[in-house]
Design a protein around this motif. Structure first.
Motif, mmCIF file in Angstrom:
data_model
loop_
_atom_site.group_PDB
_atom_site.id
_atom_site.type_symbol
_atom_site.label_atom_id
_atom_site.label_comp_id
_atom_site.label_asym_id
_atom_site.label_seq_id
_atom_site.Cartn_x
_atom_site.Cartn_y
_atom_site.Cartn_z
ATOM 1 N N LEU A 85 0.854 -1.049 -0.023
ATOM 2 C CA LEU A 85 -0.026 0.040 0.019
ATOM 3 C C LEU A 85 0.671 1.479 0.072
ATOM 4 O O LEU A 85 0.696 2.253 -0.816
ATOM 5 C CB LEU A 85 -0.970 0.241 1.189
ATOM 6 N N TYR A 86 1.769 1.223 0.906
ATOM 7 C CA TYR A 86 2.762 2.157 1.159
ATOM 8 C C TYR A 86 3.502 2.776 -0.490
ATOM 9 O O TYR A 86 3.533 3.781 -0.714
ATOM 10 C CB TYR A 86 3.781 2.062 2.285
ATOM 11 N N THR B 258 12.754 3.024 -0.225
ATOM 12 C CA THR B 258 12.444 2.693 1.428
ATOM 13 C C THR B 258 11.321 1.744 1.467
ATOM 14 O O THR B 258 11.281 0.852 2.661
ATOM 15 C CB THR B 258 11.904 4.182 1.842
ATOM 16 N N PRO B 259 10.402 1.557 0.811
ATOM 17 C CA PRO B 259 9.148 0.262 1.027
ATOM 18 C C PRO B 259 10.312 -0.968 1.443
ATOM 19 O O PRO B 259 9.797 -1.834 2.039
ATOM 20 C CB PRO B 259 8.470 0.270 0.103
ATOM 21 N N VAL B 260 11.367 -1.123 0.347
ATOM 22 C CA VAL B 260 11.874 -2.236 0.460
ATOM 23 C C VAL B 260 12.726 -2.345 1.835
ATOM 24 O O VAL B 260 12.824 -3.564 2.289
ATOM 25 C CB VAL B 260 12.920 -2.529 -0.757
ATOM 26 N N SER B 261 13.087 -1.402 2.258
ATOM 27 C CA SER B 261 13.926 -1.247 3.531
ATOM 28 C C SER B 261 12.866 -1.551 4.630
ATOM 29 O O SER B 261 13.134 -2.518 5.619
ATOM 30 C CB SER B 261 14.595 -0.092 3.763
ATOM 31 N N ILE C 143 8.767 8.764 4.369
ATOM 32 C CA ILE C 143 7.744 9.899 3.865
ATOM 33 C C ILE C 143 8.699 11.050 3.932
ATOM 34 O O ILE C 143 8.367 12.108 3.220
ATOM 35 C CB ILE C 143 6.573 9.964 5.012
ATOM 36 N N ILE C 144 9.610 11.188 5.192
ATOM 37 C CA ILE C 144 10.315 12.453 5.389
ATOM 38 C C ILE C 144 11.270 12.816 4.271
ATOM 39 O O ILE C 144 10.952 13.811 3.411
ATOM 40 C CB ILE C 144 11.116 12.220 6.485
ATOM 41 N N MET D 142 -0.912 7.080 2.313
ATOM 42 C CA MET D 142 0.566 6.932 2.561
ATOM 43 C C MET D 142 0.715 6.536 4.071
ATOM 44 O O MET D 142 1.768 5.920 4.585
ATOM 45 C CB MET D 142 1.345 7.858 1.947
ATOM 46 N N LEU D 143 -0.147 7.310 4.814
ATOM 47 C CA LEU D 143 0.101 7.250 6.277
ATOM 48 C C LEU D 143 -0.628 6.091 6.934
ATOM 49 O O LEU D 143 -0.248 5.797 7.897
ATOM 50 C CB LEU D 143 -0.464 8.529 6.946
#
Ligand code: NA
Ligand code: NA
Lengths: 108, 138, 163, 98, 529, 936
Positions: free
Chosen positions: F95-96, F239-242, F346-347, F454-455
């Protein structure tokens, strides 16, 4: 006679090996030829030495040279000829492509 | 004549031919060593060796004609062949030697002559045969 | 006939050769030999561009005899030269203009010169007009040329070339 | 064939002498081949060596009373000639088949 | 008329021979025709190989007496599970290599198809013959054809590599003859089954001679198999040859391995008395060394073709290590590994050409080049094949390596084998990752544009990738086959009996009695009398 | 039961969908991927419920019994825990990522890789068979390689992926070794059997090697010291991977295996002394480094390392209660770390940087993100009422418990507290440095809270953190219970999941850590400077790069040493190998045998002298190539003579013919090669070659002597007996060639044909400089075809043809045969070329000679095939007598056709080779003339 043959085989091999280890194609081809002489002679005498008794059947003869190694050597000679011809032409091709006749394609 | 006598005569004849043949063969090679320049040496094998081997071949022909049924003449073939080719070989070797200006004890022919024989200077006659298409009969 | 039997003499020679080779004159071998003596010239005819016209066969035969005798003489002469003192050899090159012109006769002459005493045909000029001869005793070149002319060249001219 | 007489003494003696002479001839030809000095000399020596071996083969044929090696002699004569021609032509023309 | 089925043993030799001969006769014919004939020949060969495989799968040994002359007097062809499988793998490989070649690389010279067919003939003959000298002849056939194929396309690199390859192999052939000659000179026979019998009954004073000959023969086979240090010819030759040629070469090192397996299990196997298990110790040590040296080569390679060539060396080392262990499980593991590695390395060579072609001037050099429009496709195929060859699951190489390690578990060599096989796998994987990342990920913006690969060109590569997966899926039946093949190898008595037809003469006994004489007679000899 | 494999299979099959779905529209690939994960999750429900009842589900299918490999899946508590983590966090990541990935990122590929990874992870945790487990293990390494290198144009991504692959892939190989040893110990690779074997495994001598290898796998995968450095570099991944790989899944695979094999491997001294110290070191080093990282993801990466160290340490302690704590922390870490990664993403996404030195005061711009990050970070720091606090408390308790065993163990709680303090410090930094601490400087864009969706994933995870923190036994409690049961393979020990345990030493440590952490953060600036001067230069990537470079350099150096592209080197090796083998074979064995020998005669001796002179002459004069060739031909001649002397007339004829053709061939070639060989070998090189030559010659000489002095017995007696009745010929050699071993001969002419084809190929477009002068600088004679030669050579052709026919026909009974006949014809034809030139001769030859090769081969093969018609094997011969009138008895044999084929091939090949070679010069000269025409 056996010693003579053994010496001959050894000498041909030695000369063949020495030439094989030269840096130019032509001596190497000569070396290959000498080595194949050694091999052919060796293979031939594996049927042992016999004088005056060719393997042509005659009614009144019981003794014959071993015909089998002779047939093998014939095959080996012919194959060796094909291989020599190939490597000779390859040497020419390499000379044309590489600009020199060194076996590694570059002047040392 | 008895068989024994024939045998003896043939044997003596063959033996003689062998000795003459071998002798001339040796002579040819001896000349090869003894004579002093190439052009001299060329004389001996073409003559002596050829004759020597010819003699041996005749010995063989006689021997097998006598020993086996029928006439054995195929040795003649080799002899004739040698007699035809020996001068040609000698000629070609001499030609190569002259081309290379192999030294001669008596001095070489004049350079202009050698040049001419090498085909330089004078234009060689074109080989007419190579150009025209051969007919069936020639 | 010419296309079927291009070289009858050659065919005869080949038949003879075949019989020599097989050392036999059985009918089968004669038949086989004849077949080959017919077929081989047929295949090789085109290699025989120059037709030899023997005008005087007997003269040629005589020449053959002369040459054979000379060969024997030549050998004895050469033998003496080889074995004897080397000083007796006074070699030299001789330039001999040729009168024979045909391919076959020039070649035959050159061979005969080589086989006969003391001489060797060393080079034929590319235009076939002259021969360089090496002679073991070549002081008198004129004499040698004259002898060659008389003994060999003239008979060849007569037998093969003179019309 | 089996009733044929054995090779006699005279012939054997002649053969022995013949072999000896031809063998010496072979060695002399070899000597010339080795010392040269010129390329044509070597062709000549090789050509002579070939003809010498024809002589050896003829003698061997007579000695063994068998004409099995006749073809070998024929081929040596033939190939000795071809070899001489090829070697000599190489010296004058370089390209032997052109 | 006769049932053609009887001749299935010789078909894998005759089909390429006749196809090749036909192609020789059609000199100057158009390329499409040549391709069609060549391809038909291979398909026919494939059918024949499959037929042969089915015939021997249940353990039958098929013996084909050439000229109707019985062994040991005449030459016999023998098909057992191993030889049939080798022929089958060769045929499959041939199909893929030909599929690749007819996309255009056969065009670089006219003789490609002829040489290809004769190379197949040589390979199949070597696998099928039961006669040591005949093996030499087929070696020569496959070698001379491979010389031609190596040089196919020309160029300086090929000429140089070709010269090395040819001369080294010519010396190898001389050694072969010295070895065969000695064996004949002592044992008086050439048929391998007969040699086995005579070696088993060897008097002690002859042992040294036969051992010398056997070890010399080992040098010859090791040269073909690229066993260190006799592998030196391979990297240069294989990397210089065009991939269409070298794809088929992938099986050539296997001929060496096959010959080692055949000769040293049959003639110098367990029953060879003082000469039993002659080469196993050498094989084990040199096989492991080969893996190490091959890995060094892989790490050092600056272009992909050379890298893949070194991979061939590694795979050869792995196979021979397994053979060196000598047990049934190990032989079986080696065979399992061998079949797949031939296919995978061949596919890698084919892929190399595709990559090189799209990258233009950068060819297969391992440096950043143009962005590849088909990086996903090419890279994906590369990934699969790289994993297969490095022995990473789930592809075929993994199972192969696991089998080899497993077979060594209860031997003293386990530590060495495990350490070397596993660590070299890692290094290989690292080198392949670097290569793949450089070729397919990294781009040099100044490198210009790459061309799109021809999809049809990739079909054989993709097919091998799929086969590699299927090889894992059907690992069990395949392994059962190799296990059975290994069992057959380890019981040479059956082979000997089949070849010599129950004739169990010990060496030294005379064979000249009338009984044996009539044994060897063809049924129709002198038929017209 | 049967849907266990389906759970694993679905993601693999599903991985093919996203690349297709993306064609419909980018979001579609996300929904499809989500659907796949949901489907797998749905399939887990039913078996999951049974597992919660305490059952262990096993599904097994034979695959490769010989290897011990079966297709086997197992769902027990531990597996279920991981399956749920993989699928639920996976869903959130999917989703993210839908909103995270940029327009230009190929989304289909991303989701495909993600599903591949998900499937591999599921397979890993559900494997019942250890080899199968390993296969999935390596698949996770590969799919993570693909995910990390997703942004393939970035150098750091490519390199990070390669480092990860090298370390985890290598660990996988070690693990393979370990598993094979373990299987050897237990006798089975089935997990059930291994777990049932329990502690009995420890007694096996292979236990320690197996343990070490398995732990190597574990430590590399779970980024334990000293293999930890791959993880920070894997942060180059999106980042989703991380968030997925480096919180809940990939890195947890290692500790999963620790838990999985806990009953079989733990409890030994080796286990404790390896696992616990490694865990402790990792815990500290990770925590320390996390604090000093300026990159947000770097901080999280080292924090992950640290927490994995903590888990490892817990399993290393080895008590059941420690195991409980370990499993519990696996769960907690997954939740808070995944949410933190997402927040960091996100940041990064909104602010355009992750550098904490540039980020500050983001609270004003993105309060929602800030709040979520703050809670998650607090959980990471171990703040009470959050899940992180609970498991950390349990950990502190275990260290205190251990300290009671030995005096020296006091270090344990101290180090744990220090690590705790560091964790507090870096968590504080994560919050304060980013959301407060002034105003942002020079950000690429103006940050704001991201889109709602995203949140959502972050919110879900944070809610879990709080829920577990407050109500542990109601939330994770039951799952933890079954998981622990599975880990221990027995009843779980008594443990309590309460928020408040009273004032325990552990609580004190927690408080100390919180205070200490705050202190450390307060003095961060001097600490940063101190760290920079001390460790600033130490960079793990540089180390790895250095290692890789060293590896590359050393392998290249070795490669150059070994793989020399030098023919001489290759030959020296080959010849030496042969010599070594010959020596080994002969070692200790008698050389001379007992056979009676033949006397030596003078003729043979002289011949041997000639042979020696020729051979040595070839060597001595090898620089004067033409002379060497002459010497070589002496050798050939003498070999032929030897064949004559030793009763082999056929061999002599063949040798002579081949010799002749070879000499012509070599002369043809020599024309285009230098006539002299330069002196270039050094003296040592020459001596080496001479030594090798002498050894080689000695070896073959001795070999010959050894064989010749021994009596033997061969199969050729049979051949002599059967030559006439079986083969129909009295020349036994010929009968062997064309009949008994006709197959060899067929092979031999095939070799010739291939050689001719290869030569033909090589000669195409061959350009060589034609020397214009001989080697003495003299121009060539222009008398191309000397007349005398031309005249007499023409006579030769018909004669030679006749002789050839004769030789061919008699071959079966007397010396001769097709091969020799073919060579005679060839030589006669070559003579025509020699004497008359190519153009002249070609005009007179009827027809081409090339087809002879194919036709001859075909004839020979067809003769062999003919026997099929009569039902006999290939090459079966027949012969008989034909009685003809007049001619008489004619003997015919089918092998004559075969021999004819041989002859045709020989003629074709010899002429093709020689004439084509001869034509090079002709063509070159013609080209030269054309060029000069152009120049005019
Ligand atoms: Na007679
Ligand atoms: Na900041």
């Amino acid at each position: 006679m056996e010693a003579l043959i053994a010496l001959s085989v050894g000498l041909l091999t030695a000369c063949g090996i020495y030439l094989l280890l030269r840096g130019r194609t032509f001596p190497v081809v000569l070396g290959i030829t000498l080595l194949s002489y050694a091999v052919n002679l060796f293979l031939f005498v594996m049927g042992r030495l016999s004088i005056g008794v060719p393997a042509i059947l005659e009614p009144n003869r019981a003794d014959y040279a071993d015909p089998l190694p002779q047939a093998l050597v014939l095959t080996a000679i012919v194959i060796g000829f094909g291989m020599t011809a190939f490597v000779v032409v390859l040497a020419l091709r390499a000379r044309a492509d590489l600009g020199n006749d060194h076996v590694d394609g570059r002047e040392p | 004549m008895t068989t024994e006598l024939t045998t003896l005569l043939v044997e003596i004849f063959v033996a003689l031919l062998i000795l003459i043949g071998a002798g001339f063969t040796l002579l040819g090679s001896f000349g090869l060593v003894r004579l002093r320049d190439l052009y001299e040496r060329l004389h001996t094998p073409t003559k002596a060796t050829t004759l020597g081997v010819g003699s041996l071949l005749i010995a063989s022909a006689v021997f097998f004609t006598w020993r086996e049924p029928g006439v054995s003449l195929h040795e003649v073939l080799v002899a004739v062949f040698l007699f035809i080719t020996a001068p040609v070989s000698a000629h070609l070797i001499a030609k190569a030697a002259l081309h290379q200006r192999s030294p001669s004890r008596s001095g070489l022919p004049p350079e202009s002559l050698l040049e001419k024989h090498d085909g330089h200077g004078a234009k060689p006659r074109p080989n007419a045969e190579a150009k025209q298409k051969p007919s069936q009969t020639g | 006939m010419k296309t079927l039997f291009p070289h009858p003499i050659l065919s005869l020679m080949l038949l003879g050769l075949w019989l020599l080779l097989v050392n036999s004159i059985s009918p089968g071998q004669i038949l086989l030999g004849t077949l080959l003596a017919w077929l081989i010239p047929l295949y090789t005819a085109r290699f025989w561009t120059a037709q030899i016209h023997i005008r005087r066969p007997l003269l040629l035969l005589k020449l053959t005899g002369t040459v054979l005798v000379d060969i024997l003489i030549a050998n004895i002469a050469v033998a003496r030269l080889i074995v004897g003192p080397r000083a007796r050899i006074q070699p030299g090159f001789i330039r001999m203009p040729l009168r024979v012109k045909g391919n076959v006769s020039v070649s035959l002459l050159a061979n005969i010169i080589t086989l006969t005493p003391g001489t060797l045909s060393a080079s034929l000029s590319p235009d076939r007009s002259e021969l360089i001869i090496h002679a073991l005793q070549g002081e008198d070149s004129a004499a040698i040329i004259t002898e060659i002319r008389e003994r060999y060249e003239q008979p060849l001219l007569d037998a093969l070339e003179q019309t | 064939m089996n009733e044929l007489p054995e090779t006699g003494l005279i012939l054997n003696l002649a053969l022995a002498v013949g072999f000896l002479l031809v063998t010496v001839a072979v060695l002399l030809s070899l000597w010339r081949l080795i010392i040269g000095p010129d390329q044509p000399d070597r062709i000549l020596a090789l050509d002579t060596l070939y003809v010498n071996t024809v002589a050896l083969l003829v003698l061997l044929d007579i000695k063994l009373a068998s004409s099995l090696y006749f073809e070998a002699a024929l081929l040596i004569a033939l190939f000795g000639f071809v070899g001489t021609v090829a070697l000599a032509k190489f010296l004058t023309r370089g390209d032997i088949i052109e | 008329m006769t049932d053609l089925g009887n001749h299935v043993v010789i078909a894998p030799i005759l089909v390429p021979l006749l196809t090749g001969t036909l192609l020789v006769l059609l000199r100057g014919s158009a390329t499409p025709l040549r391709r069609t004939i060549s391809m038909l020949g291979i398909q026919l060969l494939l059918a024949a190989s499959l037929w042969l495989l089915l015939q021997v799968a249940d353990g039958d040994l098929l013996v084909y007496q050439l000229g109707s002359w019985a062994a040991p007097y005449g030459i016999v062809l023998v098909a057992d599970r191993l030889s049939a499988a080798m022929v089958m793998v060769t045929s499959v490989l041939a199909l893929f290599a030909m599929m690749h070649a007819i996309q255009g690389s056969d065009r670089r010279g006219r003789q490609y198809h002829v040489l290809f067919q004769f190379l197949l003939m040589g390979l199949n003959g070597a696998f099928l013959t039961g006669d040591l000298f005949n093996l030499f002849v087929f070696f020569e056939i496959l070698l001379i054809a491979s010389y031609g194929m190596l040089l196919h396309g020309g160029g300086a690199a090929r000429s140089k590599a070709g010269l090395h390859y040819v001369v080294v192999n010519l010396v190898g052939s001389s050694l072969f003859l010295f070895a065969v000659g000695t064996l004949y000179g002592v044992l008086g026979t050439l048929n391998m089954a007969d040699l086995a019998l005579r070696v088993a009954a060897l008097p002690p004073e002859e042992v040294g001679l036969v051992r010398a000959a056997a070890l010399l023969l080992f040098v010859v086979f090791a040269l073909k198999a690229a066993l260190v240090p006799l592998h030196l010819w391979l990297p240069g030759a294989y990397s210089a040859a065009g991939p269409a040629s070298v794809a088929l070469f992938a099986i050539m090192t296997k001929v060496g391995g096959y010959s080692i397996l055949r000769v040293y299990s049959l003639i110098f196997g367990a029953e060879a008395g003082p000469l039993a298990n002659l080469v196993e110790p050498w094989l084990l040590v040199l096989g492991l060394l080969t893996i190490v040296v091959g890995t060094i080569g892989v790490l050092a390679s600056r272009n992909l073709a050379l890298l893949v060539a070194h991979l061939v060396v590694i795979s050869s080392g792995s196979i021979l290590t397994a053979f060196g262990l000598g047990s049934q499980a190990a032989l079986s593991a080696g065979l399992y590994y061998s079949f797949q590695s031939a296919l995978v390395t061949a596919a890698l060579f084919m892929l190399t050409e595709n990559v090189a072609r799209t990258r233009g001037a950068f060819a297969d050099q391992l440096r950043a080049g143009p962005m590849l429009p088909a990086a996903n496709l090419l890279g994906g195929l590369f990934l699969v094949l790289a994993l297969a060859v490095a022995g990473v699951p789930p592809l075929s190489g993994f199972i192969g390596k696991v089998l080899i390690i497993q077979a060594s578990l209860d031997t003293p060599a386990i530590a060495w084998i495990m350490a070397i096989v596993l660590s070299t796998s890692l290094l290989t994987l690292m080198a392949l990752a670097r290569a793949g990342s450089t070729l397919f990920f990294k781009t040099d913006t100044n490198a210009g544009a790459a061309t799109l690969p021809n999809a049809a060109n990739l079909v054989p590569v993709a097919a091998v990738a799929v086969i590699s997966l299927l090889y894992v899926v059907f690992a069990s039946p395949i392994y059962s086959y190799t296990e059975a093949a290994a069992a057959q190898l380890l019981s040479p008595a059956d082979y000997i009996e089949a070849v010599l037809d129950g004739e169990t003469l010990a060496g030294g006994e005379t064979r000249l009695d009338s009984e044996t004489t009539s044994d060897g007679m063809p049924p129709d000899s002198g038929g017209h009398d | 039961m049967t849907n266990l494999p389906l759970i694993v299979l679905i993601p693999f099959i599903g991985a093919m969908l996203p690349p297709w779905a993306v064609m419909t529209g980018r979001p579609w690939s996300a929904w499809v991927t989500g659907g796949v994960a949901l489907a797998a999750l749905a399939l887990t429900i039913v078996p999951g419920l049974s597992v919660m009842q305490g059952e262990t589900l096993i599904w097994q299918q034979d695959w490769f019994p010989a290897l011990g490999l079966s297709l086997a899946f197992r769902l027990d508590g531990l597996a279920l825990l991981f399956v749920l983590m993989i699928l639920i966090i996976g869903l959130l990541v999917i989703l993210y990522a839908r909103w995270y990935l940029a327009e230009q990122d190929p989304m289909g590929r991303f989701y495909a890789y993600l599903l591949l990874f998900m499937g591999s992870m599921l397979g890993l945790v559900m494997s019942e068979n250890l080899i199968q487990l390993l296969m999935f293990w390596e698949l996770t390494s590969i799919s993570s390689f693909l995910l990390i290198s997703y942004w393939r144009q970035r150098a750091d991504a490519r390199q990070g992926a390669r480092i990860a692959l090298a370390i985890t892939g290598g660990g996988g190989l070690a693990l393979l070794g370990g598993i094979l040893l373990l299987g050897e110990i237990v006798g089975s690779y089935d997990l059930s059997a291994v777990l049932a074997a329990g502690k009995s495994i420890h007694a096996d001598p292979l236990y320690v090697p197996a343990l070490v290898l398995i732990l190597l796998g574990v430590f590399t995968k779970s980024a334990q010291f000293p293999f930890h450095f791959w993880l920070p570099h894997a942060m180059a991944a999106p980042t989703p991977v991380s968030a997925y790989l480096h919180s809940a899944t990939m890195v947890k695979a290692g500790v999963f295996l620790l838990a999985r094999l806990f009953p079989a491997l733990s409890g030994s001294e080796a286990w404790t002394w390896i696992v616990a110290p490694v865990g402790m070191l990792t815990l500290l080093i990770g925590a320390y480094n996390a604090f000093f990282k300026h990159d947000l993801k770097g901080l999280l990466a080292y924090s992950t390392i640290s927490h994995l160290g903590l888990i490892t340490l817990l399993f290393g302690i080895g008590t059941p209660l420690a195991a409980v704590a370990g499993v519990f922390h696996i769960m907690n870490h997954a939740t808070f770390k995944a949410s933190l990664f997402m927040a960091a993403g996100i940041i990064d996404h909104e602010a355009g940087t992750r550098d904490m030195r540039r980020l500050a005061g983001l609270w004003k711009f993105m309060p929602q993100t800030g709040l979520l990050a703050m809670i998650a970070a607090a959980a990471m720091a171990g703040v009470p009422l959050l899940n992180g606090f609970l498991s950390k408390e349990m950990f502190f308790e275990k260290t205190v418990y251990m300290a009671s065993f030995a005096e020296s163990f006091w270090l344990l709680p101290v180090l744990a507290t220090i690590a705790g303090a560091l964790a507090v410090a870096y968590s504080l930094r994560f919050i304060h440095d980013v959301f407060f601490n002034g105003t942002p400087t020079d950000l690429p864009r103006t940050p704001h809270d991201p889109s709602r969706w995203m949140l959502v994933p972050v919110e879900v995870l944070v809610v879990i953190c709080i829920a577990v923190g407050i109500l542990p036994s109601l939330t994770f409690g039951p799952l933890l219970g079954v998981a622990v049961g599975a880990v221990l393979q027995g009843p779980a020990p008594d443990y309590s999941l309460k928020v408040w345990h009273g004032f325990t030493p552990a609580l004190g440590m927690s408080m100390l850590a919180l205070a200490g952490g705050a202190l450390i953060y307060a003095i961060r600036q001097p600490l940063f400077r101190w760290h920079e001067t001390l460790f600033g230069r130490i960079d793990a990537r540089a180390l790895f790069e250095g290692f890789e470079r060293a590896l590359l350099w050393s392998s290249r150096a070795l490669d150059q040493l070994i793989h020399r592209r030098s023919l001489q080197f290759m030959l020296v090796v080959l010849i030496s190998a042969a010599l070594v083998m010959l020596a080994r074979g002969f070692w200790g064995m008698p050389i001379t045998g007992s056979a009676t020998l033949l006397p030596i005669d003078p003729v043979s001796t002289s011949a041997a002298i000639c042979l020696a002179a020729g051979a040595i002459g070839t060597v001595v004069w090898h620089r004067q190539r033409w002379t060497a060739l002459v010497m070589l031909s002496v050798v050939g001649l003498i070999i032929a003579l030897a064949f004559v002397k030793l009763s082999a007339p056929d061999l002599a004829l063949t040798q002579l013919s081949v010799e002749m053709v070879t000499i012509v061939l070599l002369l043809l070639a020599l024309h285009f090669l230098p006539k002299q060989t330069p002196r270039e070998s050094s003296l040592p090189r020459k001596l080496r070659d001479l030594l090798l030559a002498l050894l080689g010659g000695g070896a073959t000489g001795l070999l010959t002597w050894a064989v010749l002095t021994r009596p033997y017995d061969s199969i050729s007696g049979w051949m002599l007996e059967n030559s006439v009745p079986g083969g129909g010929g009295t020349n036994v050699v010929n009968v062997i060639l064309v009949d008994f071993r006709g197959f060899d001969t067929l092979g031999e002419i095939t070799v010739l044909a291939i050689a001719a084809i290869g030569i033909y190929m090589m000669l195409r477009d061959l350009r060589l400089d034609v020397p214009l002068t001989d080697d003495q600088g003299r121009p060539w004679s222009s008398d191309v075809n000397p007349l005398i030669l031309a005249t007499f050579s023409r006579l030769l052709l018909p004669l030679a043809l006749m002789v050839a026919v004769f030789i061919f026909l008699r071959g079966h009974n007397l010396p001769g045969g097709g091969f020799i006949a073919g060579l005679i014809i060839s030589v006669a034809l070559v003579m025509q070329y020699l004497a008359n030139g190519i153009a002249w001769t070609k005009l007179r030859l009827s027809g081409e000679l090339h087809p002879l090769i194919g036709l001859g081969l075909l004839l020979a093969t067809a003769t062999g095939l003919g026997s099929w018609y009569f039902g006999y094997p290939f090459l079966t011969s027949t012969h008989g007598h034909l009685h003809l009138p007049v001619i008489g008895d004619l003997e015919l044999a089918s092998v004559m056709l075969f021999d004819l084929g041989v002859m045709m091939v020989v003629i074709g090949i010899t002429l093709v080779i020689l004439i084509r070679l001869g034509r090079i010069g002709l063509v070159q000269r013609r080209v030269a003339i054309d060029d000069s025409d152009l120049n005019r």
